[in-house]
Every structure is written in structure tokens, then in C-alpha cells.
Design a protein around this motif. Structure first.
Motif, PDB file in Angstrom:
ATOM      1  N   ILE A  18      58.209  39.782  16.908  1.00 36.76           N
ATOM      2  CA  ILE A  18      57.376  39.182  15.861  1.00 36.76           C
ATOM      3  C   ILE A  18      56.307  38.286  16.482  1.00 36.76           C
ATOM      4  O   ILE A  18      55.135  38.306  16.087  1.00 36.76           O
ATOM      5  N   ASN A  19      56.723  37.507  17.498  1.00 40.58           N
ATOM      6  CA  ASN A  19      55.772  36.607  18.158  1.00 40.58           C
ATOM      7  C   ASN A  19      54.638  37.377  18.846  1.00 40.58           C
ATOM      8  O   ASN A  19      53.535  36.847  19.018  1.00 40.58           O
ATOM      9  N   LYS A  20      54.931  38.599  19.277  1.00 44.33           N
ATOM     10  CA  LYS A  20      53.912  39.409  19.939  1.00 44.33           C
ATOM     11  C   LYS A  20      53.091  40.248  18.965  1.00 44.33           C
ATOM     12  O   LYS A  20      52.260  41.063  19.378  1.00 44.33           O
ATOM     13  N   GLY A  21      53.342  40.059  17.653  1.00 44.06           N
ATOM     14  CA  GLY A  21      52.535  40.732  16.639  1.00 44.06           C
ATOM     15  C   GLY A  21      53.069  42.049  16.147  1.00 44.06           C
ATOM     16  O   GLY A  21      52.391  42.764  15.399  1.00 44.06           O
ATOM     17  N   PHE A  22      54.288  42.413  16.570  1.00 41.55           N
ATOM     18  CA  PHE A  22      54.895  43.657  16.087  1.00 41.55           C
ATOM     19  C   PHE A  22      55.595  43.422  14.758  1.00 41.55           C
ATOM     20  O   PHE A  22      56.186  42.348  14.538  1.00 41.55           O
ATOM     21  N   LYS A  23      55.551  44.421  13.883  1.00 37.66           N
ATOM     22  CA  LYS A  23      56.350  44.384  12.664  1.00 37.66           C
ATOM     23  C   LYS A  23      57.741  44.935  13.007  1.00 37.66           C
ATOM     24  O   LYS A  23      57.857  46.064  13.487  1.00 37.66           O
ATOM     25  N   TYR A  24      58.755  44.120  12.774  1.00 39.98           N
ATOM     26  CA  TYR A  24      60.093  44.483  13.218  1.00 39.98           C
ATOM     27  C   TYR A  24      60.571  45.780  12.568  1.00 39.98           C
ATOM     28  O   TYR A  24      61.142  46.642  13.246  1.00 39.98           O
ATOM     29  N   GLU A  25      60.316  45.947  11.273  1.00 42.08           N
ATOM     30  CA  GLU A  25      60.773  47.168  10.590  1.00 42.08           C
ATOM     31  C   GLU A  25      60.028  48.387  11.115  1.00 42.08           C
ATOM     32  O   GLU A  25      60.593  49.476  11.221  1.00 42.08           O
ATOM     33  N   GLY A  26      58.751  48.194  11.445  1.00 39.86           N
ATOM     34  CA  GLY A  26      58.003  49.304  12.029  1.00 39.86           C
ATOM     35  C   GLY A  26      58.544  49.689  13.397  1.00 39.86           C
ATOM     36  O   GLY A  26      58.618  50.877  13.745  1.00 39.86           O
ATOM     37  N   TYR A  27      58.951  48.678  14.190  1.00 37.50           N
ATOM     38  CA  TYR A  27      59.539  48.938  15.502  1.00 37.50           C
ATOM     39  C   TYR A  27      60.867  49.674  15.347  1.00 37.50           C
ATOM     40  O   TYR A  27      61.152  50.621  16.081  1.00 37.50           O
ATOM     41  N   ARG A  28      61.679  49.268  14.375  1.00 36.25           N
ATOM     42  CA  ARG A  28      62.943  49.964  14.108  1.00 36.25           C
ATOM     43  C   ARG A  28      62.698  51.416  13.746  1.00 36.25           C
ATOM     44  O   ARG A  28      63.427  52.315  14.172  1.00 36.25           O
ATOM     45  N   ALA A  29      61.658  51.674  12.943  1.00 39.07           N
ATOM     46  CA  ALA A  29      61.350  53.046  12.541  1.00 39.07           C
ATOM     47  C   ALA A  29      60.966  53.886  13.762  1.00 39.07           C
ATOM     48  O   ALA A  29      61.350  55.059  13.878  1.00 39.07           O
ATOM     49  N   THR A  30      60.215  53.278  14.700  1.00 42.27           N
ATOM     50  CA  THR A  30      59.839  53.987  15.925  1.00 42.27           C
ATOM     51  C   THR A  30      61.073  54.328  16.757  1.00 42.27           C
ATOM     52  O   THR A  30      61.201  55.450  17.269  1.00 42.27           O
ATOM     53  N   ILE A  31      61.984  53.361  16.892  1.00 44.25           N
ATOM     54  CA  ILE A  31      63.209  53.601  17.668  1.00 44.25           C
ATOM     55  C   ILE A  31      64.066  54.655  16.984  1.00 44.25           C
ATOM     56  O   ILE A  31      64.683  55.501  17.652  1.00 44.25           O
ATOM     57  N   ARG A  32      64.103  54.649  15.644  1.00 45.08           N
ATOM     58  CA  ARG A  32      64.881  55.673  14.923  1.00 45.08           C
ATOM     59  C   ARG A  32      64.347  57.066  15.254  1.00 45.08           C
ATOM     60  O   ARG A  32      65.121  58.002  15.488  1.00 45.08           O
ATOM     61  N   LYS A  33      63.013  57.203  15.303  1.00 41.70           N
ATOM     62  CA  LYS A  33      62.417  58.496  15.650  1.00 41.70           C
ATOM     63  C   LYS A  33      62.800  58.896  17.078  1.00 41.70           C
ATOM     64  O   LYS A  33      63.152  60.051  17.328  1.00 41.70           O
TER      65      LYS A  33
END
Length: 359
Positions: free
Chosen positions: A51-66
Motif C-alpha cells: 500500500i505504501n508503494k502505491g499498489f492496490k492490495y486487492e489488485g495484487y491478490r488478483a494478479t497472484i491468483r492468476k
């Protein structure tokens, strides 16, 4: 290129869906925890860092799920790959020298020392002493004794022993000579500013040597059932153990009573086992036994056992371990190549629709 990668990912995700591959929230959470652990963070700290680096956590989770979905598809497809054959491993070794051995050397050393700016007479005397030592070695003299008698080296009283040295740790003065030696060989005299040297290769070993401690056992197994209680199973083994200790034949009792019928037919013999080759309860008991000693009855997931250790040995599995490593590498390469080809086939067969930018 970015667009092509996105298309390939979409094709693979669609294929994963067709095959019923679905990553649960629990699997995703485990993957996220693994990533956090690799970064030496707790999951909460890792989330805050994103979050501090500007990433959306849920979006990051979606990427890892893929990524996990595609990786699962890759592993599922890889399971269809044909195994690596012995001929393929042999061909790889022949082509690449994949079985080349990186040795460690145990060296011994005799130094006939000379002072700085030694006179020609002094040098000649030292050379004569070195040649005398070589003559005595040729006549069967012991290197250790000659080192004690003549060497000025700091390890003379230890028979000139330099200990084990990796290739890069062998003194450059005689590294070339050492690599051409076999254990028991010696070379010299070798001149250096400090004097004349004689070096001996005491022993040599594979730097990647794999030694496995194997144990051979035999056992008698009795299981509880509707007619035999846990207490009865243990009691029967107590009786059998007493009979064997009184002079009875272990193999005969195993053939008569063991319900591990495969080993029972061989007198209870399990054969040679590597560490981890059987259930932990069995292995832990066997570790504590001396050859010829019979255990008290103990319980494992298979039932009640008594076990006897019939032998122990150390096996050099260096060559086989290297072959297994090469086989694993070749299999991984084969799986990746097969998956890449299959991905291209899926891509070629896919009908890609690009959305209208104006709609």
C-alpha cells in the motif's frame, strides 16, 4: 509484446477454467504468506508495504491468483510429460561432461628450506637432500617419517599433512602437479624462493560426495482387528520376542505370524533402507538398535511391530545423486518446452476479439 503476453495469459486462464482449476481463498492466502515470508515480513507488514508503494492490495491478490492458476495448469500439464530416459541422461553427460568430478585433495608436504640469497653451495646441498628423499620414497620410504626427519615446514611433526584442500586452495606452486596425481603419488623437487618442495597426494575425494547411511532390518507386524485388540496385538509380539530371544528363529516367526505378507515371505526382511525410507516410528526405533538387537513392540500407522537391525553400511551415492540431479534438470526442461509448445498451439487456435476503443 505486452499485448501478446496478456493474450497468452487470458488463453491459459480460460483453459484452466475449462479444466476445472480454481484457486480457493485459502490457497491464495497461503501463496501470499509465502511471498511475505520470502521478503522476511509478516503478511500484515507485507500488505502495508504494498500500500505504501502505491499498489492496490486487492489488485495484487488478483494478479497472484492468476499466476497461481497458470502455475497449477502448468504443473498439471507437466505431469503428462514422458519421463527422462537413461539414454537421454547418458547423452547429456557425454555431450557436456556433466559427470566431471570436482575433487578435494589431501596433501602432505616436505620443505627443504633455504634462506634469502642462498649461496650456490647451499642451494646445491638442499637439492641433494631433496633428491635423497625422493630416492628413499622410491625405495618404499614412508612420506610421514621422511617429513618428520627432513622437513622445515610448520606441519613436519604431523607428517607434513596439509589437510583437505579444495582445488582453489591448493598452493599454486604445485597445483598443476597435484591435479595429475592419483593417491600415493608424489612430485618434486619443486623450487620456490623458500626452498625445495616435495608434495604427496595422500587422498582424494569428490567435493560433492554424497554418503548415505543405510540400515537393513527385518520385522514382524501384527494388526488389531475385530478379533484382535490393540492389547492382544502387543501381547502377541511380546511373546514372539521372548521366544526369539530364547533361541527361536526370527525368520520362521515372521513367515508364520507377520501380516506384512511381502516381507514375511522373506523372513521379515525389509532390505536396505535410506534415511526417510519408512515411517518415522519405525525409523526412530531402528536408529537406536545395535545390529542383532530386537526392539520392544511399538506402534505405527500400520500396526504393532518388533524389529531387528541386521546390518548397517555407508553407501557412496555421489554418482547416482548427480545422475538424478541431471535427470531432474532435463525433465524440467522437457516440461517447459512441452508447455511452451502447447501454449503456442492454444494461442494459434484462439479467437481473439479486441474491444472497440470507442465503445
Amino acid at each position: 509484446q505486452v499485448l501478446e503476453i496478456m493474450i497468452n495469459d487470458s488463453v491459459l486462464l480460460q483453459e484452466a477454467g475449462n479444466r476445472g482449476i480454481k484457486i480457493t481463498d485459502g490457497q491464495l492466502n497461503q501463496a501470499m504468506q509465502n511471498i511475505a515470508r520470502e521478503n522476511s515480513m509478516s503478511l500484515a507488514a507485507f500488505r502495508q508495504t504494498l500500500i505504501n508503494k502505491g499498489f492496490k492490495y486487492e489488485g495484487y491478490r488478483a494478479t497472484i491468483r492468476k499466476e497461481v492458476t497458470i502455475d497449477t495448469l502448468r504443473r498439471q500439464y507437466a505431469a503428462r510429460s514422458s519421463p527422462v530416459t537413461k539414454a537421454e541422461v547418458d547423452e547429456f553427460i557425454h555431450r557436456t561432461g556433466g559427470d566431471n568430478i570436482e575433487y578435494e585433495y589431501r596433501l602432505a608436504h616436505i620443505l627443504i628450506a633455504l634462506p634469502d640469497a642462498a649461496s650456490p653451495e647451499r642451494v646445491n646441498t638442499a637439492l641433494q637432500t631433496a633428491n635423497l628423499i625422493l630416492d628413499r620414497l622410491a625405495q618404499g620410504g614412508q612420506f610421514e617419517q621422511l617429513a618428520n626427519e627432513f622437513s622445515s615446514g610448520s606441519n613436519a611433526l604431523q607428517g607434513g599433512d596439509l589437510g583437505w584442500r579444495k582445488k582453489a586452495e591448493v598452493p599454486s606452486l604445485f597445483s598443476k602437479a597435484v591435479q595429475d596425481m592419483t593417491p600415493g603419488d608424489y612430485a618434486g623437487p619443486i623450487r620456490s624462493p623458500s626452498g625445495f618442495h616435495i608434495v604427496s597426494l595422500t587422498d582424494r575425494r569428490d567435493a560433492e560426495q554424497v554418503l548415505t547411511e543405510q540400515t537393513r532390518t527385518r520385522h514382524i507386524l501384527i494388526r488389531s482387528n475385530d478379533l484382535i485388540s490393540e492389547e492382544d496385538a502387543k501381547s502377541r509380539l511380546d511373546e514372539l520376542r521372548d521366544q526369539i530371544l530364547a533361541g527361536g528363529d526370527f525368520a520362521k516367526q515372521a513367515r508364520l505370524h507377520s501380516v506384512d505378507y511381502a516381507s514375511g515371505a522373506d523372513g521379515g526382511d525389509i532390505g536396505w533402507m535410506d534415511p526417510g525410507g519408512t515411517v518415522i516410528e519405525y525409523e526412530n526405533v531402528a536408529k537406536l538398535l545395535r545390529p542383532g538387537e530386537i526392539s520392544e513392540p511399538f506402534r505405527s500407522q500400520f500396526g504393532w511391530h518388533i524389529v531387528e537391525v541386521t546390518g548397517r553400511r555407508t553407501v557412496d551415492e555421489t554418482k547416482e545423486t548427480k545422475r538424478r540431479k541431471i535427470e531432474s534438470q532435463l525433465l524440467l526442461r522437457k516440461q517447459r518446452e512441452a508447455f511452451d509448445i502447447w501454449t503456442r498451439q492454444l494461442r494459434d487456435e484462439a479467437y481473439v476479439v479486441f474491444p472497440d476503443a470507442q465503445t
